[in-house]
Motif scaffolding. Structure first.
Motif, PDB file in Angstrom:
ATOM      1  N   CYS A  58     -33.678 -20.257  47.908  1.00 17.78           N
ATOM      2  CA  CYS A  58     -34.562 -19.194  48.421  1.00 17.78           C
ATOM      3  C   CYS A  58     -36.023 -19.644  48.391  1.00 17.78           C
ATOM      4  O   CYS A  58     -36.778 -19.391  49.336  1.00 17.78           O
ATOM      5  CB  CYS A  58     -34.365 -17.922  47.616  1.00 17.78           C
ATOM      6  N   THR A  90     -43.649 -18.221  53.385  1.00 22.98           N
ATOM      7  CA  THR A  90     -44.931 -17.646  52.967  1.00 22.98           C
ATOM      8  C   THR A  90     -45.278 -17.930  51.509  1.00 22.98           C
ATOM      9  O   THR A  90     -46.366 -17.555  51.057  1.00 22.98           O
ATOM     10  CB  THR A  90     -44.912 -16.112  53.151  1.00 22.98           C
ATOM     11  N   ILE A  96     -39.476 -12.594  43.681  1.00 14.44           N
ATOM     12  CA  ILE A  96     -40.045 -12.364  45.017  1.00 14.44           C
ATOM     13  C   ILE A  96     -41.278 -11.473  44.870  1.00 14.44           C
ATOM     14  O   ILE A  96     -41.207 -10.392  44.291  1.00 14.44           O
ATOM     15  CB  ILE A  96     -39.025 -11.662  45.943  1.00 14.44           C
ATOM     16  N   CYS A 137     -44.411 -11.171  50.904  1.00 11.57           N
ATOM     17  CA  CYS A 137     -43.238 -11.289  51.783  1.00 11.57           C
ATOM     18  C   CYS A 137     -43.531 -10.676  53.148  1.00 11.57           C
ATOM     19  O   CYS A 137     -44.103  -9.585  53.242  1.00 11.57           O
ATOM     20  CB  CYS A 137     -42.069 -10.560  51.111  1.00 11.57           C
ATOM     21  N   ALA A 187     -43.730 -16.514  49.102  1.00  9.73           N
ATOM     22  CA  ALA A 187     -43.573 -15.236  48.399  1.00  9.73           C
ATOM     23  C   ALA A 187     -42.667 -15.371  47.177  1.00  9.73           C
ATOM     24  O   ALA A 187     -42.774 -14.582  46.241  1.00  9.73           O
ATOM     25  CB  ALA A 187     -42.996 -14.187  49.348  1.00  9.73           C
ATOM     26  N   ILE A 188     -41.776 -16.371  47.211  1.00  7.18           N
ATOM     27  CA  ILE A 188     -40.847 -16.516  46.085  1.00  7.18           C
ATOM     28  C   ILE A 188     -41.385 -17.604  45.150  1.00  7.18           C
ATOM     29  O   ILE A 188     -41.627 -18.740  45.572  1.00  7.18           O
ATOM     30  CB  ILE A 188     -39.429 -16.878  46.569  1.00  7.18           C
ATOM     31  N   CYS A 195     -34.827 -16.178  53.325  1.00  9.39           N
ATOM     32  CA  CYS A 195     -34.283 -16.352  51.973  1.00  9.39           C
ATOM     33  C   CYS A 195     -32.862 -15.823  51.865  1.00  9.39           C
ATOM     34  O   CYS A 195     -32.077 -16.315  51.051  1.00  9.39           O
ATOM     35  CB  CYS A 195     -35.181 -15.678  50.947  1.00  9.39           C
ATOM     36  N   THR A 217     -39.307  -5.558  52.956  1.00  9.59           N
ATOM     37  CA  THR A 217     -39.444  -6.854  52.286  1.00  9.59           C
ATOM     38  C   THR A 217     -38.155  -7.198  51.538  1.00  9.59           C
ATOM     39  O   THR A 217     -37.319  -6.329  51.281  1.00  9.59           O
ATOM     40  CB  THR A 217     -40.619  -6.845  51.277  1.00  9.59           C
ATOM     41  N   ALA A 218     -38.004  -8.487  51.204  1.00 11.60           N
ATOM     42  CA  ALA A 218     -36.807  -8.942  50.499  1.00 11.60           C
ATOM     43  C   ALA A 218     -36.875  -8.510  49.034  1.00 11.60           C
ATOM     44  O   ALA A 218     -37.971  -8.414  48.455  1.00 11.60           O
ATOM     45  CB  ALA A 218     -36.705 -10.457  50.598  1.00 11.60           C
ATOM     46  N   CYS A 234     -38.505 -20.174  51.933  1.00  8.91           N
ATOM     47  CA  CYS A 234     -39.497 -19.107  52.167  1.00  8.91           C
ATOM     48  C   CYS A 234     -40.772 -19.676  52.796  1.00  8.91           C
ATOM     49  O   CYS A 234     -41.432 -20.526  52.201  1.00  8.91           O
ATOM     50  CB  CYS A 234     -39.831 -18.405  50.853  1.00  8.91           C
ATOM     51  N   CYS A 285     -39.145 -11.874  56.824  1.00 10.73           N
ATOM     52  CA  CYS A 285     -38.489 -12.748  57.817  1.00 10.73           C
ATOM     53  C   CYS A 285     -37.002 -12.963  57.554  1.00 10.73           C
ATOM     54  O   CYS A 285     -36.269 -13.395  58.425  1.00 10.73           O
ATOM     55  CB  CYS A 285     -39.203 -14.095  57.879  1.00 10.73           C
ATOM     56  N   ARG A 286     -36.544 -12.729  56.355  1.00 10.12           N
ATOM     57  CA  ARG A 286     -35.124 -12.830  55.956  1.00 10.12           C
ATOM     58  C   ARG A 286     -34.604 -14.258  55.801  1.00 10.12           C
ATOM     59  O   ARG A 286     -33.406 -14.468  55.636  1.00 10.12           O
ATOM     60  CB  ARG A 286     -34.209 -12.087  56.943  1.00 10.12           C
TER      61      ARG A 286
END
Ligand code: SF4
Ligand code: SF4
Length: 129
Positions: free
Chosen positions: A14, A20, A33, A38, A22-23, A44, A61-62, A18, A41-42
């Motif tokens: 993940c 961005t 996350i 985030c 974000a993770i 991950c 968001t995820a 990613c 975008c999915r």
């Protein structure tokens, strides 16, 4: 039996996918996350081999287990292991958890053998039934 929660992988797919950032890997070596980074975008979701990431339909968001990042920040164990009444969920270094599991197993076997008129049902016996 299989656990379907985040494994906080050493090599986390993940994190790798990613776009961005974000993770992140935290100071506790967990994977978290950051929803404010985030973009939904999915990527991950496809990048996790365990299928543990989902979308929060409200925030777009995820999201997944954080291993209670907020609790760990104040020295507390994750809520799941704290709340589990049978200690099926344990938190700590894997060596000490394995040792605790062995002790619990040995102790439960002794109790079962000592109970008057008791019989021990093993996993093999159950699955053969
Ligand atoms: S979300 Fe999936 S890939 Fe990422 S750390 Fe958790 S289990 Fe591993
Ligand atoms: S959905 Fe969010 S956390 Fe997942 S890969 Fe995209 S930006 Fe990163």
């Amino acid at each position: 039996m299989m656990s379907d929660v985040c494994k906080h992988c050493v090599k986390a797919g993940c994190i790798e996918v990613c776009p961005t950032g974000a993770i992140i890997r935290t100071e506790f070596d967990t994977v978290v996350i950051q929803s404010d980074v985030c973009n939904g975008c999915r990527a991950c979701i496809a990048g996790c081999p365990f299928g543990v990431i989902d979308m929060n339909m409200i925030s777009g968001t995820a999201q997944k287990c954080t291993l209670c990042y907020d609790r760990m920040g104040v020295g507390l164990e994750p809520a799941c292991s704290k709340a589990c009444p049978t200690d099926s969920i344990q938190f700590g270094p894997s060596a000490s958890c394995a040792s605790a599991r062995r002790n619990a197993w040995t102790s439960s076997r002794r109790k079962a053998k000592c109970a008057p008129g008791s019989t021990v049902t093993t996993r093999t016996a159950r699955s053969a039934a």
